[in-house]
Design an enzyme around this catalytic site. Structure first.
Site, PDB file in Angstrom:
ATOM      1  N   HIS A   1       0.717  -1.135   0.121  1.00  0.00           N
ATOM      2  CA  HIS A   1       0.046   0.006   0.152  1.00  0.00           C
ATOM      3  C   HIS A   1       0.972   1.156  -0.070  1.00  0.00           C
ATOM      4  O   HIS A   1       1.364   1.916   1.178  1.00  0.00           O
ATOM      5  CB  HIS A   1      -1.058  -0.002   1.399  1.00  0.00           C
ATOM      6  CG  HIS A   1      -2.087  -1.133   1.051  1.00  0.00           C
ATOM      7  ND1 HIS A   1      -1.441  -2.360   1.550  1.00  0.00           N
ATOM      8  CD2 HIS A   1      -3.390  -1.234   1.140  1.00  0.00           C
ATOM      9  CE1 HIS A   1      -2.721  -3.126   1.419  1.00  0.00           C
ATOM     10  NE2 HIS A   1      -3.621  -2.649   1.002  1.00  0.00           N
TER      11      HIS A   1
ATOM     12  N   SER B   1       6.697   6.091   2.192  1.00  0.00           N
ATOM     13  CA  SER B   1       7.395   4.781   2.139  1.00  0.00           C
ATOM     14  C   SER B   1       8.248   4.470   0.908  1.00  0.00           C
ATOM     15  O   SER B   1       9.488   4.038   0.926  1.00  0.00           O
ATOM     16  CB  SER B   1       6.810   3.670   2.733  1.00  0.00           C
ATOM     17  OG  SER B   1       5.680   3.641   2.019  1.00  0.00           O
TER      18      SER B   1
ATOM     19  N   ASP C   1       0.744  -1.823   4.880  1.00  0.00           N
ATOM     20  CA  ASP C   1       0.385  -0.347   5.534  1.00  0.00           C
ATOM     21  C   ASP C   1      -1.011   0.101   4.877  1.00  0.00           C
ATOM     22  O   ASP C   1      -0.899   1.313   4.239  1.00  0.00           O
ATOM     23  CB  ASP C   1       1.643   0.523   5.039  1.00  0.00           C
ATOM     24  CG  ASP C   1       1.097   1.977   5.736  1.00  0.00           C
ATOM     25  OD1 ASP C   1       0.489   2.080   6.837  1.00  0.00           O
ATOM     26  OD2 ASP C   1       1.480   3.186   5.170  1.00  0.00           O
TER      27      ASP C   1
HETATM   28  C1  LIG Z   1      -1.616   4.295   4.635  1.00  0.00           C
HETATM   29  S1  LIG Z   1      -1.327   4.855   2.806  1.00  0.00           S
HETATM   30  C2  LIG Z   1       0.170   4.251   2.404  1.00  0.00           C
HETATM   31  C3  LIG Z   1       1.245   5.145   3.025  1.00  0.00           C
HETATM   32  C4  LIG Z   1       2.558   4.490   2.666  1.00  0.00           C
HETATM   33  N1  LIG Z   1       2.824   3.374   2.693  1.00  0.00           N
HETATM   34  C5  LIG Z   1       3.671   5.508   3.474  1.00  0.00           C
HETATM   35  O1  LIG Z   1       4.162   4.982   4.476  1.00  0.00           O
HETATM   36  O2  LIG Z   1       3.899   6.667   2.918  1.00  0.00           O
HETATM   37  C6  LIG Z   1      -2.455   3.615   2.304  1.00  0.00           C
HETATM   38  C7  LIG Z   1      -2.711   3.580   0.741  1.00  0.00           C
HETATM   39  O3  LIG Z   1      -3.132   2.185   0.443  1.00  0.00           O
HETATM   40  C8  LIG Z   1      -4.113   2.545  -1.059  1.00  0.00           C
HETATM   41  N2  LIG Z   1      -4.801   1.242  -1.095  1.00  0.00           N
HETATM   42  C9  LIG Z   1      -6.115   1.318  -0.448  1.00  0.00           C
HETATM   43  N3  LIG Z   1      -6.488  -0.237  -0.667  1.00  0.00           N
HETATM   44  C10 LIG Z   1      -5.520  -0.789  -1.529  1.00  0.00           C
HETATM   45  C11 LIG Z   1      -5.243  -2.164  -1.990  1.00  0.00           C
HETATM   46  N4  LIG Z   1      -6.109  -3.021  -1.921  1.00  0.00           N
HETATM   47  N5  LIG Z   1      -4.090  -2.135  -2.759  1.00  0.00           N
HETATM   48  C12 LIG Z   1      -3.287  -1.322  -2.763  1.00  0.00           C
HETATM   49  N6  LIG Z   1      -3.228  -0.193  -2.419  1.00  0.00           N
HETATM   50  C13 LIG Z   1      -4.406   0.189  -1.695  1.00  0.00           C
HETATM   51  C14 LIG Z   1      -4.620   4.098  -0.475  1.00  0.00           C
HETATM   52  O4  LIG Z   1      -4.939   4.380  -1.787  1.00  0.00           O
HETATM   53  C15 LIG Z   1      -3.576   4.465   0.230  1.00  0.00           C
HETATM   54  O5  LIG Z   1      -2.807   5.388  -0.580  1.00  0.00           O
END
Ligand SMILES: C[S@@+](CC[C@H](N)C(=O)[O-])C[C@H]1O[C@@H](n2cnc3c(N)ncnc32)[C@H](O)[C@@H]1O
Length: 298
Positions: free
Chosen positions: A42, A105, A172
């Site tokens: 994510h 990240s 995440d």
């Molecule tokens: C908490 S943020 C990630 C932050 C990032 N990991 C960081 O530390 O900078 C969660 C992200 O997951 C995305 N997301 C939601 N469901 C998802 C899925 N099933 N697969 C991939 N990405 C997804 C959202 O759009 C969002 O941008």
């Protein structure tokens, strides 16, 4: 499903915890020459402006990273090594000082990786995925980085085990939907089955919801049953009690706490995090409920 945008939250106390742990774990894993694959299930948009519209709306960084940099913050040399290192990495994106740019990240990981390491980024939100691709394209990193506009829970295990048999997987999700908690557990179980020696890191919010409470407990059971070591770090900055405004309305206090759970953590991590969490609790405290915990096993 897609109301969550990380730009509102970039650099908040949860990012301070998550990214401090991530950097400390990666620093250790990158001590060995053999190639490392990092899978970010994510990924978010990758880079954020803390003086931009999104971050300015909520101002969450003001009670997060900016507290470590502001006039009341300790001098860098007085910070614990893991927090110093976190600020050093964020500082690399801000050559003029401060933290106008906050690396998510994907950029934190890419900054640390060597040429022969690989990074697989999953992001499902159409806008964030486009922004991430555009941000990553500027790095001209070629085949080192793959950006996938796919469900991280659905398909990221295809990269496990990687050819070098060394990997860190960051999970995440935004936990916008209750099923994210169960999907983390299913994903971690499948990933461990495919690649038992990988390092797995899960971020989760500590909120009054049974699924959030159960997640670390169930991850601990999973690791223990598989005979794997684990580490669990949490950081609380304020009470989770509902607030009553001057007009008598009740409102949620915003995210009060979060945790990072690692399976197969580097053995050096606990000693490095102990002083960092103690200091983060003091620097990021919003009320007298600020606290931290650090447990490990296996
Ligand atoms: C908490 S943020 C990630 C932050 C990032 N990991 C960081 O530390 O900078 C969660 C992200 O997951 C995305 N997301 C939601 N469901 C998802 C899925 N099933 N697969 C991939 N990405 C997804 C959202 O759009 C969002 O941008």
């Amino acid at each position: 499903m897609f109301s969550y945008r990380h730009a509102f939250h970039a650099g908040n106390h949860a990012d301070v915890l998550k990214h401090t742990v991530l950097i400390a774990a990666l620093d250790h894993l990158l001590e060995k020459d053999a190639a490392l694959t990092v899978v970010d299930t994510h990924a978010g948009a990758g880079l954020y402006r803390l003086d931009g519209d999104y971050a300015g709306t909520s101002g969450e960084a003001a009670d997060g990273i900016l507290r470590l940099l502001g006039p009341k913050a300790p001098k860098p040399a007085e910070l614990s090594p893991a927090l110093q290192r976190y600020l050093e990495v964020v500082g690399a994106f801000n050559p003029n000082g401060g933290a106008r740019v906050y690396p998510g990240s994907p950029f934190i990981v890419q900054h640390l990786l060597r040429e022969h390491d690989k990074l697989k980024l999953f992001e499902l939100h159409p806008t964030d995925s486009r922004t991430l691709s555009a941000n990553i394209a500027q790095l001209e990193a070629g085949r080192q980085i793959a950006v996938l506009h796919e469900d991280g829970f659905g398909s990221a295990t295809k990269f496990l085990p990687p050819p070098s048999r060394r990997a860190l997987v960051l999970m995440d999700p935004s936990y916008e939907i209750k099923s994210d908690y169960g999907r983390v557990l299913d994903f971690a179980a499948e990933a461990l089955k495919r690649f038992a020696t990988g390092t797995y890191a899960v971020w989760y919010p500590i909120i009054p919801r049974p699924e959030a409470h159960d997640l670390p407990r169930r991850l601990k059971t999973m690791a223990t049953k598989a005979g794997k070591s684990w580490l669990h770090a949490t950081l609380t900055v304020k009470s989770s009690k509902l607030l009553t405004t001057a007009t008598g309305e009740t409102k949620r206090p915003g995210l009060p706490a979060s945790g990072m759970f690692l399976i197969n953590p580097p053995y050096t991590l606990k000693a490095l995090l102990q002083p960092a969490l103690e200091q983060a609790r003091d620097l990021l405290a919003q009320d007298r409920h600020a606290a931290f915990s650090l447990d490990s096993g296996g």
